[in-house]
Design an enzyme around this catalytic site. Structure first.
Site, PDB file in Angstrom:
ATOM      1  N   ASP A   1       0.994  -1.494   0.069  1.00  0.00           N
ATOM      2  CA  ASP A   1      -0.268  -0.220   0.301  1.00  0.00           C
ATOM      3  C   ASP A   1       1.079   0.955   0.443  1.00  0.00           C
ATOM      4  O   ASP A   1       0.954   2.604  -0.904  1.00  0.00           O
ATOM      5  CB  ASP A   1      -1.290   0.244   0.738  1.00  0.00           C
ATOM      6  CG  ASP A   1      -2.493  -1.565   0.848  1.00  0.00           C
ATOM      7  OD1 ASP A   1      -1.533  -2.319   0.221  1.00  0.00           O
ATOM      8  OD2 ASP A   1      -2.809  -0.594   1.827  1.00  0.00           O
TER       9      ASP A   1
ATOM     10  N   ARG B   1      -1.146   4.503  16.845  1.00  0.00           N
ATOM     11  CA  ARG B   1      -1.558   5.793  16.424  1.00  0.00           C
ATOM     12  C   ARG B   1      -1.520   7.598  17.073  1.00  0.00           C
ATOM     13  O   ARG B   1      -0.710   7.846  15.490  1.00  0.00           O
ATOM     14  CB  ARG B   1      -3.126   5.538  16.009  1.00  0.00           C
ATOM     15  CG  ARG B   1      -3.176   4.515  14.749  1.00  0.00           C
ATOM     16  CD  ARG B   1      -2.004   3.977  14.227  1.00  0.00           C
ATOM     17  NE  ARG B   1      -2.635   2.639  13.400  1.00  0.00           N
ATOM     18  CZ  ARG B   1      -1.760   2.296  13.293  1.00  0.00           C
ATOM     19  NH1 ARG B   1      -0.303   1.807  13.126  1.00  0.00           N
ATOM     20  NH2 ARG B   1      -1.342   0.291  12.390  1.00  0.00           N
TER      21      ARG B   1
ATOM     22  N   ASP C   1      -9.035   3.829  11.502  1.00  0.00           N
ATOM     23  CA  ASP C   1      -6.574   4.265  11.853  1.00  0.00           C
ATOM     24  C   ASP C   1      -6.700   5.537  11.236  1.00  0.00           C
ATOM     25  O   ASP C   1      -6.250   6.663  11.153  1.00  0.00           O
ATOM     26  CB  ASP C   1      -5.236   3.567  11.395  1.00  0.00           C
ATOM     27  CG  ASP C   1      -5.264   2.655  12.025  1.00  0.00           C
ATOM     28  OD1 ASP C   1      -5.583   2.765  13.378  1.00  0.00           O
ATOM     29  OD2 ASP C   1      -4.477   1.286  11.573  1.00  0.00           O
TER      30      ASP C   1
ATOM     31  N   SER D   1      -4.997  -9.254   7.379  1.00  0.00           N
ATOM     32  CA  SER D   1      -3.553  -7.634   7.116  1.00  0.00           C
ATOM     33  C   SER D   1      -3.071  -8.095   8.523  1.00  0.00           C
ATOM     34  O   SER D   1      -3.595  -8.748   9.457  1.00  0.00           O
ATOM     35  CB  SER D   1      -4.454  -6.458   7.322  1.00  0.00           C
ATOM     36  OG  SER D   1      -5.277  -6.692   8.091  1.00  0.00           O
TER      37      SER D   1
END
Length: 399
Positions: free
Chosen positions: A12, A92, A121, A176
């Site tokens: 990505d 995050r 996210d 993932s």
């Protein structure tokens, strides 16, 4: 135009690095926080520069992550929806904070992330960014279908091939993964069916239960004001302490959960998590509080847990309400100093000892074998006073 890109080196973000240069003619500064991904960071800077980044920061923030984010959160005993120890959520705000730091340092006007429009996210990154730099431009390609026309991994691999960017990633992706020092998460792919059991070979931070140690292990953890400071008598820094407990917990398959959680964006999501060291600390911290904290203080703080956990999960780490709660929680931990002994065995964490110089536990008062400093006859009036409203209510109902 300068853009700071949250970069991992995966498919990505490799696509994003190429796309930003093509779409905006941007000077792309890649940024990756080392929050404990281990071998995932190998060769990252060279890869980013090879693919066109003007700079790449690989930033070791492991000590800051453990000391200033994980441990204050664990003082609150924060658990989202009764199960999730917030391993991805808590990383995050630190990553986004450092992206803003780099943007300010490099004079970049924008930041870019690869979070999807369905997940949490995107919210966590952007709430942090706007809280720290209100005028920052955020580029979120997955929310820009006219400019970012990718539907899946096959499209992205084909795009890189057309641009002559080498990639070793295949189109097959069973799930993932996101890893940091506190945990690893698995989502998507074969896990999207909540009836599917995770594959036994999936686990990374814990041994499979079938291979867990056959002998129980005792571990003693020392705390100062609710912050863990030692393991088995050895004083350790925050990052080193958590890593040590991760290694111990791994041997005993401690810290696995398989849940369906409610995302901030409104949908339900199945996640499988491993949090070995964090699970040990959670149980130990709670056990120490049981002898050190005043009852009403503990019950009031416990009332904060769902709200505090929701704030972390939803990305409001830098919001004033989280900071207000943190101040109260820090105050509640003034006397949470002492040691806890736990026994680890086959995925379980069993508390088997706690001690503190500030203990409120008084054997003489509580004992069934001696009178102590407690007059049992006092309980008669106590019970009658507490029963008064119940007796009045019953008399009313009975006419």
């Amino acid at each position: 135009m300068k853009v700071v890109l949250a970069y991992s080196g995966g498919l990505d973000t490799t696509v994003l690095l190429t796309w930003l240069q093509e779409k905006y003619n941007a000077e792309v500064i890649c940024y990756c926080s080392n929050v404990g991904q281990e071998e995932e960071l190998d060769g990252l800077e060279a890869k980013a520069l090879k693919h066109g980044a003007v700079k790449c920061y690989v930033d070791d923030v492991q000590e800051e992550f453990a000391a200033d984010y994980i441990f204050p959160m664990m003082q609150a005993n924060a658990i989202y929806e009764g199960t999730y120890l917030l391993g991805t959520s808590i990383a995050r705000p630190l990553i986004a904070k450092r992206m803003i730091d780099i943007a300010n340092l490099e004079g970049a006007e924008a930041i870019c992330h690869g979070a999807t429009g369905k997940g949490n996210d995107q919210v966590r990154f952007e709430l942090t960014a706007y809280a720290l730099k209100p005028d920052v431009k955020v580029i979120a390609p997955w929310r820009m279908p006219e400019d970012f026309p990718f539907e899946g991994r096959s499209d992205m691999i084909k795009y890189l091939e057309e641009k002559g960017v080498p990639t070793t990633v295949s189109a097959a992706k069973p799930y993932s993964m996101d890893r940091n020092m506190l945990h690893i998460s698995f989502e998507g792919g074969i896990l999207e069916d909540p009836w599917n059991e995770p594959d036994e070979n999936m686990w990374c931070m814990t041994k499979p239960l079938s291979q867990a140690a056959d002998e129980a292990e005792y571990v003693e953890i020392g705390f100062e004001k609710g912050i863990p400071v030692s393991v088995n008598g050895e004083k350790l820094g925050a990052a080193a302490l958590l890593k040590k407990l991760n290694a111990i917990g791994c041997e005993h398959a401690v810290g696995r959960i398989d849940i369906v959680e409610n995302r901030f964006t409104g949908m339900k999501d199945r996640g499988v998590y491993e949090t070995p060291g964090g699970t040990i600390l959670h149980h130990a911290h709670r056990a120490l509080e049981s002898i050190c904290m005043d009852r009403e203080t503990m019950h009031l703080r416990d009332g904060f847990i769902p709200q505090y956990a929701k704030l972390v999960y939803n990305g409001f780490w830098f919001a004033p309400e989280r900071e207000m709660l943190q101040a109260a929680i820090t105050q509640s931990q003034e006397s949470v100093t002492g040691d806890v002994r736990v026994k680890l065995y086959k995925g379980g964490v069993h508390v088997c000892g706690r001690r503190s110089p500030y203990s409120l536990y008084n054997p003489a008062i509580v004992s069934f074998d001696e009178a102590g400093g407690y007059d049992q006859s006092d309980a008669t009036g106590f019970i009658k006073l507490n029963a008064l409203r119940l007796r009045v209510l019953a008399q009313m109902k009975n006419g």
